[in-house]
Every structure is written in C-alpha cells, then in structure tokens.
Design a protein around this motif. Structure first.
Motif, short mmCIF file in Angstrom:
data_model
loop_
_atom_site.label_atom_id
_atom_site.label_comp_id
_atom_site.label_asym_id
_atom_site.label_seq_id
_atom_site.Cartn_x
_atom_site.Cartn_y
_atom_site.Cartn_z
N THR A 22 -7.13 0.73 3.74
CA THR A 22 -5.88 -0.05 3.70
C THR A 22 -6.05 -1.37 4.42
O THR A 22 -5.63 -2.43 3.93
N GLN A 35 -6.74 10.42 7.80
CA GLN A 35 -5.93 9.25 8.12
C GLN A 35 -6.82 8.05 8.46
O GLN A 35 -6.50 6.91 8.12
N MET A 42 0.82 -1.19 0.00
CA MET A 42 0.00 0.00 0.00
C MET A 42 0.86 1.25 0.00
O MET A 42 1.87 1.30 0.70
N GLN A 43 0.44 2.24 -0.76
CA GLN A 43 1.17 3.49 -0.75
C GLN A 43 0.78 4.30 0.47
O GLN A 43 -0.37 4.31 0.87
N SER A 46 -4.67 2.52 -4.61
CA SER A 46 -4.32 1.11 -4.41
C SER A 46 -4.76 0.20 -5.54
O SER A 46 -4.08 -0.77 -5.86
N PHE A 72 -0.28 7.33 2.96
CA PHE A 72 -1.17 8.46 2.78
C PHE A 72 -0.43 9.73 3.15
O PHE A 72 0.01 9.89 4.28
N HIS A 77 -9.98 7.94 -2.06
CA HIS A 77 -8.66 8.29 -2.60
C HIS A 77 -7.70 7.11 -2.45
O HIS A 77 -6.98 6.76 -3.40
N CYS A 78 -7.72 6.47 -1.29
CA CYS A 78 -6.86 5.31 -1.06
C CYS A 78 -7.24 4.17 -2.01
O CYS A 78 -6.38 3.47 -2.53
N TRP A 79 -8.56 4.00 -2.22
CA TRP A 79 -9.07 2.96 -3.13
C TRP A 79 -8.51 3.16 -4.54
O TRP A 79 -8.05 2.22 -5.18
N HIS A 83 -8.18 6.52 5.22
CA HIS A 83 -7.10 5.77 4.56
C HIS A 83 -6.82 4.46 5.29
O HIS A 83 -6.67 3.40 4.67
#
Length: 310
Positions: free
Chosen positions: A44, A37, A1-2, A136, A4, A131-133, A40
């Motif tokens: 994650t 956070q 995972m990148q 990823s 955040f 955004h995380c979705w 995210h």
C-alpha cells in the motif's frame, strides 16, 4: 486503497502461530495476522508513494520487485533449512550416544525448525503483498521460477516441468502429484468483463466436475491472467507452463502447449478470441487453437468457451 480484511480464522492462533510457539524461542515471533498486515502495508505504501508521479509508468516493475524480494528471501531461508536437515540426517546416522553428539543433533534440529518458520514468515508477507497488489491494480503476480506453497490468500503454484516429472514418478509408483489437470489457453485480447465472466463460468464448471482439479496455463497476459486470478480466489493449485522464448523463439507458445499436453490433462479449455462484441472481429489466437488441435490428437476432451446464448 482497499482495506486489508484479515480472515476471521486468522484472528485467533493459527497453524503458523502454533508452529512458532512450539520452537520455544525466548524472543516471540510476530503473529500471522501481523505478518499479513505488514505485507499489505508495504505494498500500500509503495503504491501510494508512486501514484500520480513519473514512477507510475514503472509501477508493475516496482510492485513485482517488492513481492519477488520476499519470494527470493523465502527460497534462500528454505535452502538453509534444507542444509540443516541434511546435517540432522548425517548426525542421526552416525549417532554414537555421546552427550556432544546429542547436543549437536539438537542444535541442527532447532536450526531446521527455525528456518522453516522464517521461510513461512517471508511467504506470508509475500502473499499478503501479492494479494494487495491484485486488489489495488487488478494484476496478478506469479513466481518467475520454481514452485511455491500457497497460503490462505493464494493457491499453490507449480512449475510445469516439475509437475510432469511428478506424473512420471507416479507411474513408477514413486509419488502422486494430486488430482486431475485442467488446461486453459486463451487470447491475450480476451480480457474484458464479458470474457472474464465466461472464463470464470467455464472454470467454475470444471471445478464442479473435478473438485480436486489443478489449473494449468502458460501465464500469458489477458485471459490467462484472469484464469490465474480465479485460481487464487478459489484456492486451486496452479501449474505454469511458461513459454521459453529464449530457447524456442516464435515457436515458444506452441512448445508450451506440448508441456500442457504432457501433463495429461483431463480437459482442455480454450478461448480463441474475445467474446466482447465491442472488440469487433478478433483474429483467432493461434496457440489456443493449437492446444485444441493437440487435445483432439491425444484424445483429450476439450471445450471451446463461447458467448452466452441470447
């Protein structure tokens, strides 16, 4: 995972933090940075748990359900806040100057303001998870129903029919929906790196020509999902004219074009087939060609996206 990376300007007090501080609550609200956070971390954790398991086949359903849960919560809280505002207006209209009426008005006002902050909380978590979705998985999430406000991570999204109503209201002097609309339709198969580059080139050109533009599309898979991702990256307002297959059956993609034209676009961009030579002879995508034809019929400028010149 990148990881955040919180935008630098959110690491100090934000507009949301100022909004919650002004409520005067004894219990503090979480900061905007912590809410981002949280969104995210939730996404994650979900992706990490289901990765390389039998549930990976259902990753899209589970991921979109998590984001959608916070979207639904924001809507429910906002409706409660709207009811409190209705009560405020009624109390203000009937205010008799008594202490009891004053207390009642203050309580309704406080409830509405607290509801606005709580709805914004759910939206921040939703947008961070979305955004995380995207980071990823490469997929983009859009709300299935209704409009939504954008945040620092996503652009605002409007339903096409709501935007059309706003356009009609503007003509009668009631409201102004914003800047020029740029419509885009593209083939589902046009989802390669070559296609993405040319789609982004075309949209960047449009943004240069019309800096206050809104992007209108149907949200179909492939190239239109790439266009949605561009709008989120650029913070460009998104208008979705979804194809209603329940109501219109096979004609739904073409009926969606009617909604795009009803938005009175300044320009229509179309990509009828993949530009990647590796895809071979790709059959032109009918709905994209149809939008180009409708643009001609209505005197709307239209541009066909083509491969880079050799």
């Amino acid at each position: 995972m990148q990881p955040f990376n919180t935008p630098a300007f959110l690491k100090s007090a934000s507009a949301f933090d100022d909004q919650t501080a002004a409520l005067g609550e004894v219990r503090p609200h979480p900061t905007e940075e912590r809410l981002l956070q949280l969104g995210h971390a939730l996404m994650t954790e979900l992706l990490d748990v289901i990765a390389d398991t039998a549930l990976e086949d259902y990753q899209t359903i589970l991921g979109e359900a998590l984001i959608g849960a916070f979207h639904s919560a924001a809507g429910r809280i906002e409706r409660d806040a709207d009811r409190a505002r209705d009560a405020m207006r009624a109390l203000d209209r009937d205010f008799d100057g008594s202490e009891a009426a004053d207390v009642e008005l203050q309580e309704a006002t406080a409830k509405a303001r607290a509801g606005d902050a709580a709805a914004r909380t759910a939206e921040l978590v939703r947008d961070a998870a979305a955004h995380c979705w995207t980071v990823s998985t490469g997929e983009v999430w859009t709300a299935w129903r209704g409009s939504r406000r954008g945040s620092v991570l996503t652009a605002a999204q409007l339903e096409a029919k709501q935007a059309i109503r706003s356009l009609r209201a503007r003509k009668s002097g009631e409201a102004d929906p914003g800047g020029p609309v740029i419509a885009f339709r593209g083939a589902p198969s046009a989802d390669t790196a070559e296609d993405a580059g040319r789609i982004f080139d075309a949209l960047n050109w449009a943004l240069t020509e019309w800096p206050d533009m809104a992007l209108a599309t149907t949200g179909a898979k492939g190239s239109e999902k790439l266009a949605i991702k561009w709008s989120q990256q650029k913070g460009v307002k998104l208008i979705l004219a979804r194809a209603d297959f329940d109501a219109h059956g096979k004609a739904a993609p073409f009926r969606a074009n009617d909604d795009l034209i009803a938005l009175e676009p300044t320009c229509c961009l179309i990509l009828a087939h993949s530009l990647d030579e590796g895809r071979g002879s790709d059959r032109p995508f009918g709905p994209a060609m149809n939008l180009g034809q409708k643009a001609i019929e209505h005197g709307v400028r239209h541009v066909a996206i083509r491969a880079r010149a050799a």
